[in-house]
Design a protein around this motif. Structure first.
Motif, PDB file in Angstrom:
ATOM      1  N   ALA A   1       4.664   9.277 -12.923  1.00 55.59           N
ATOM      2  CA  ALA A   1       5.385   8.119 -13.466  1.00 55.59           C
ATOM      3  C   ALA A   1       6.541   7.706 -12.577  1.00 55.59           C
ATOM      4  O   ALA A   1       6.963   6.543 -12.581  1.00 55.59           O
ATOM      5  CB  ALA A   1       5.898   8.451 -14.872  1.00 55.59           C
ATOM      6  N   MET A   2       7.069   8.642 -11.777  1.00 50.50           N
ATOM      7  CA  MET A   2       8.215   8.348 -10.923  1.00 50.50           C
ATOM      8  C   MET A   2       7.802   7.830  -9.553  1.00 50.50           C
ATOM      9  O   MET A   2       8.424   6.902  -9.017  1.00 50.50           O
ATOM     10  CB  MET A   2       9.096   9.590 -10.758  1.00 50.50           C
ATOM     11  N   VAL A   3       6.755   8.417  -8.961  1.00 48.59           N
ATOM     12  CA  VAL A   3       6.430   8.086  -7.567  1.00 48.59           C
ATOM     13  C   VAL A   3       5.051   7.452  -7.413  1.00 48.59           C
ATOM     14  O   VAL A   3       4.695   7.044  -6.300  1.00 48.59           O
ATOM     15  CB  VAL A   3       6.511   9.347  -6.675  1.00 48.59           C
ATOM     16  N   GLY A   4       4.305   7.346  -8.488  1.00 44.47           N
ATOM     17  CA  GLY A   4       2.930   6.866  -8.375  1.00 44.47           C
ATOM     18  C   GLY A   4       2.804   5.467  -7.814  1.00 44.47           C
ATOM     19  O   GLY A   4       1.817   5.142  -7.160  1.00 44.47           O
ATOM     20  N   GLY A   5       3.812   4.628  -8.027  1.00 46.89           N
ATOM     21  CA  GLY A   5       3.728   3.243  -7.558  1.00 46.89           C
ATOM     22  C   GLY A   5       4.435   2.987  -6.243  1.00 46.89           C
ATOM     23  O   GLY A   5       4.489   1.826  -5.793  1.00 46.89           O
ATOM     24  N   LEU A   6       4.936   4.031  -5.571  1.00 51.36           N
ATOM     25  CA  LEU A   6       5.655   3.812  -4.317  1.00 51.36           C
ATOM     26  C   LEU A   6       4.701   3.404  -3.196  1.00 51.36           C
ATOM     27  O   LEU A   6       3.604   3.950  -3.075  1.00 51.36           O
ATOM     28  CB  LEU A   6       6.415   5.081  -3.899  1.00 51.36           C
TER      29      LEU A   6
END
Length: 320
Positions: free
Chosen positions: A173-178
Motif C-alpha cells: 500500500a505504501m510503495v506499490g504505486g511508485l
C-alpha cells in the motif's frame, strides 16, 4: 555374595598405556599427565589387585608375567571402547553453525528440514551472531556471513554459496504505486543498527541521488526492520534473500527490484579441519544457493550499467 569391587578405570587405563609404550615418559605424554601421576596410578592398581605388575629399576621398568597377562586383555578392551565411542559420535554428530539472525529466520531455517532429512545422523545447532569470524576465538564448526571481496579470516576456508542483491522494499500500500526512485525521498527510511549505511551504500551502488531523509527509524536487526516495513512504518533497503518469502506472500513489494552487490553470502569453517558432517552442510548450502529463486531485476535509473564486479576468489578457498 558380591565379588570384589573392580579397580578404578583410570588406573587400568594408565597401566594399559604404559604397557603399550613400555615407558612412563611416553605414557605420561599420551595421557597429558606427569610422570609421577603415571607411577602413582600403577602403584594404586597393584595395591588394589594385590599383584605385582611391573618390576625393575624406576628408569627401566618391565612387565611381570601377571602384568603382561593383564595388558594383553586390557589393550583390546580399551580399543573396543574407543571404537564404540567413535561410532556413537559419528552416528549422532552435532554441528554448531553461527549465522546472521535475519538470514537464519528468512532463508536458512525454511530450507533446513531438507538437510536434516538427507542427513538424519547430523544435528544442527544454530547460534546467532553478526561479528566477524575469528576461529582462534570462536569454537563453532562453521559460520554464515556476508563478505566483501577480500574479507574473511585468513585461517578460514571460505565457500561462496549465494549472491547479494539489495533493493528498497515496503508495504504494497505504501510503495506499490511508485514509478520513480525519487519518490522514495518522501517516505520514512528504515535501517538496522547492524548496517546503518544501507541507504547510502545502495545509492552508491545504483547511482540514485537521495535527498536528506525527513524521517529515519532504526531497529536492532534486519528482521525487525523488515517487519516494520511490512507494517507500513517506512521503506527499507533489504537483501533479496531476506525478503523473497515476504514478497512472494504479498507482504512486501519491491517497486524497483534488486541491484547486485559485490558482496556475497559465504560459509566459513576452520581451514584444515576435516569433518564429514560440516562437508555435507557446506555442499548442501551450495546446492540450495543454486536452487534459490532469482531476484527481481533492478529497474532503477542505473539499470543499464554493467553489474558490480564479482569476487575474484574461486567457489571455495583455503589458505595454502
Amino acid at each position: 555374595m558380591q565379588g570384589a569391587a573392580p579397580p578404578p578405570l583410570n588406573a587400568l587405563r594408565t597401566f594399559e598405556v604404559f604397557a603399550r609404550h613400555r615407558s612412563m615418559t611416553r605414557a605420561a605424554a599420551e595421557l597429558c599427565v606427569t610422570h609421577g601421576a603415571v607411577s602413582r596410578q600403577i602403584a594404586a592398581l597393584q595395591a588394589s589387585l594385590g599383584a605385582t605388575l611391573v618390576t625393575g629399576p624406576r628408569h627401566a621398568l618391565v612387565l611381570t608375567e601377571a602384568g603382561q597377562a593383564l595388558a594383553d586383555r586390557l589393550t583390546p578392551a580399551f580399543a573396543a571402547i574407543g571404537e564404540a565411542v567413535r561410532a556413537t559420535r559419528a552416528a549422532a554428530r552435532e554441528i554448531e553453525i553461527s549465522c546472521l539472525g535475519t538470514f537464519a529466520l528468512k532463508w536458512l531455517i525454511a530450507r533446513l528440514p531438507d538437510f536434516l532429512e538427507a542427513h538424519p545422523e547430523v544435528r544442527v545447532r544454530l547460534s546467532e551472531s553478526y561479528v566477524p569470524v575469528d576461529f582462534r576465538r570462536d569454537r563453532f564448526d562453521g559460520a554464515i556471513r556476508i563478505l566483501e571481496p577480500g574479507e574473511g579470516d585468513p585461517r578460514a576456508e571460505i565457500t561462496h554459496f549465494l549472491g547479494q542483491h539489495q533493493g528498497p522494499v515496503g508495504a504494497p500500500a505504501m510503495v506499490g504505486g511508485l514509478t520513480d526512485a525519487a519518490q522514495l525521498d518522501a517516505l520514512p527510511r528504515l535501517r538496522s543498527a547492524t548496517f546503518r549505511r544501507s541507504w547510502a551504500s545502495w545509492a552508491d551502488l545504483t547511482g540514485v541521488t537521495l535527498a536528506p531523509a525527513s524521517v529515519e527509524r532504526e531497529f536492532a536487526h534486519n528482521h525487525s526492520m523488515i517487519e516494520a516495513a511490512v507494517s507500513g512504518m517506512g521503506v527499507a533497503i533489504a537483501p533479496w534473500a531476506s525478503v523473497a518469502p515476504d514478497i512472494a506472500a504479498g507482504r512486501l513489494a519491491a517497486p524497483f527490484g534488486f541491484a547486485e552487490r559485490p558482496s556475497y553470502f559465504a560459509f566459513l569453517r576452520p581451514a584444515g579441519r576435516r569433518d564429514a558432517a560440516v562437508d555435507a552442510f557446506r555442499d548442501w548450502l551450495v546446492e540450495q544457493g543454486r536452487a534459490s529463486p532469482a531476484p527481481i531485476p533492478w529497474t532503477g535509473p542505473a539499470a543499464g550499467r554493467p553489474p558490480a564486479p564479482r569476487p575474484a576468489e574461486p567457489a571455495s578457498t583455503a589458505p595454502g
